[in-house]
Design an enzyme around this catalytic site. Sequence first.
Site, PDB file in Angstrom:
ATOM      1  N   ARG B  19      -5.159   9.257  -8.950  1.00 52.69           N
ATOM      2  CA  ARG B  19      -3.957   8.774 -10.020  1.00 52.69           C
ATOM      3  C   ARG B  19      -3.835   7.172 -10.269  1.00 52.69           C
ATOM      4  O   ARG B  19      -4.838   6.534  -9.422  1.00 52.69           O
ATOM      5  CB  ARG B  19      -2.549   8.995  -9.251  1.00 52.69           C
ATOM      6  N   SER B 145      -5.886  -7.865  -5.222  1.00 55.06           N
ATOM      7  CA  SER B 145      -4.724  -7.955  -6.028  1.00 55.06           C
ATOM      8  C   SER B 145      -4.324  -9.564  -6.134  1.00 55.06           C
ATOM      9  O   SER B 145      -4.683 -10.630  -5.291  1.00 55.06           O
ATOM     10  CB  SER B 145      -3.533  -7.463  -5.532  1.00 55.06           C
ATOM     11  N   TYR B 158       1.445  -6.380   2.020  1.00 56.94           N
ATOM     12  CA  TYR B 158       0.523  -6.174   1.067  1.00 56.94           C
ATOM     13  C   TYR B 158      -0.176  -7.330   0.808  1.00 56.94           C
ATOM     14  O   TYR B 158      -1.603  -7.162   0.532  1.00 56.94           O
ATOM     15  CB  TYR B 158       1.469  -5.465  -0.216  1.00 56.94           C
TER      16      TYR B 158
END
Lengths: 76, 250
Positions: B19, B145, B158
């Site tokens: 996904r 990220s 994170y």
Amino acid sequence: MQDRVEQIVREFVARVKPEAGEVAVETPLYADGVGLDSLEAAELSAVLEDEFGTDPFQGETMPETLSDIVSFYATA
Amino acid sequence: MSETSTAEPRVVVVTGGSRGLGAGIVQAYLDEGDVVATCARSSTPEVEKWQGDPAVAGRFLFQPADVSSSADCAAFVNAVIERFGRIDVLINNAGVARDGVIGLTSDEDIDVVVDLNVKGSLYMARQVSRRMMVKRSGTIVNISSVVGRSGYRGLAVYSATKAALEGMTRALARELGTRGITVNAIAPGYLRTEMSHGLDEEQLQQIVRRTPAGRLGDPEDIARACQFLTDPRNTYLTGQVLVVDGGLTG
């Protein structure tokens, strides 16, 4: 089985360390022996795992000689 | 196929490809004609679509796996090797975010995020790089990220894991370079995927206003960067982090 293990290790050494010559079963695989470095040891472990499904380098003690690798598969 | 395609299809492993961003990356490699294997904890409509698509028959593999499990990673990589014989490209994409201020973050949340984002990527890199070393070629891309560089309120765990991936990228590039293996990272900005669901609409609009490109990113933006970094001609590009964020942190 023992013959196949020895054949694979010797073929691997002949490919990555041709200057090492014939590998006796008690010859040290690393310094003062065949001279495999840590990356080459990792590569050998992958070759053995792909061939036999298990990896003698993932145990608590690293195999020091071809004889250690043969013993691992003999008792596995 | 594009001009970057090679004569022989590459075997590409994408973790977390069921996904979101991962699915976009899987689709991009399938569109290139490559063989793609992906894993996730469970199947999704996207996976079922690929499994039933005659256009990708014989060159798509899905295996349920929890990438935070060393045993699952080993089983998945072994399944890929058994089916396709080698791995040319690894995209370490699987990741999870748990938002919340650090003072209220549970041990479980820290473990879940660190185990998947950091340990899972290390497990996969270990399993795959061993095989790549034998054939003296391969390329690994870790999906980081921008918050691993800039940080973001409520995403300390994170952000820490994404910064860790960049350190891992540089270390592996040095370690594996002599074996013909390149290792790079992509630091995406804010995307329209489930991973951005922890941000509310006001936060997303604020990000858009601050982004020179004037929009959030799409999975296709990152997939194209993956294609570039894994182009077999780019053997001199390693140890780098490519920021793909519409100019947000430029």
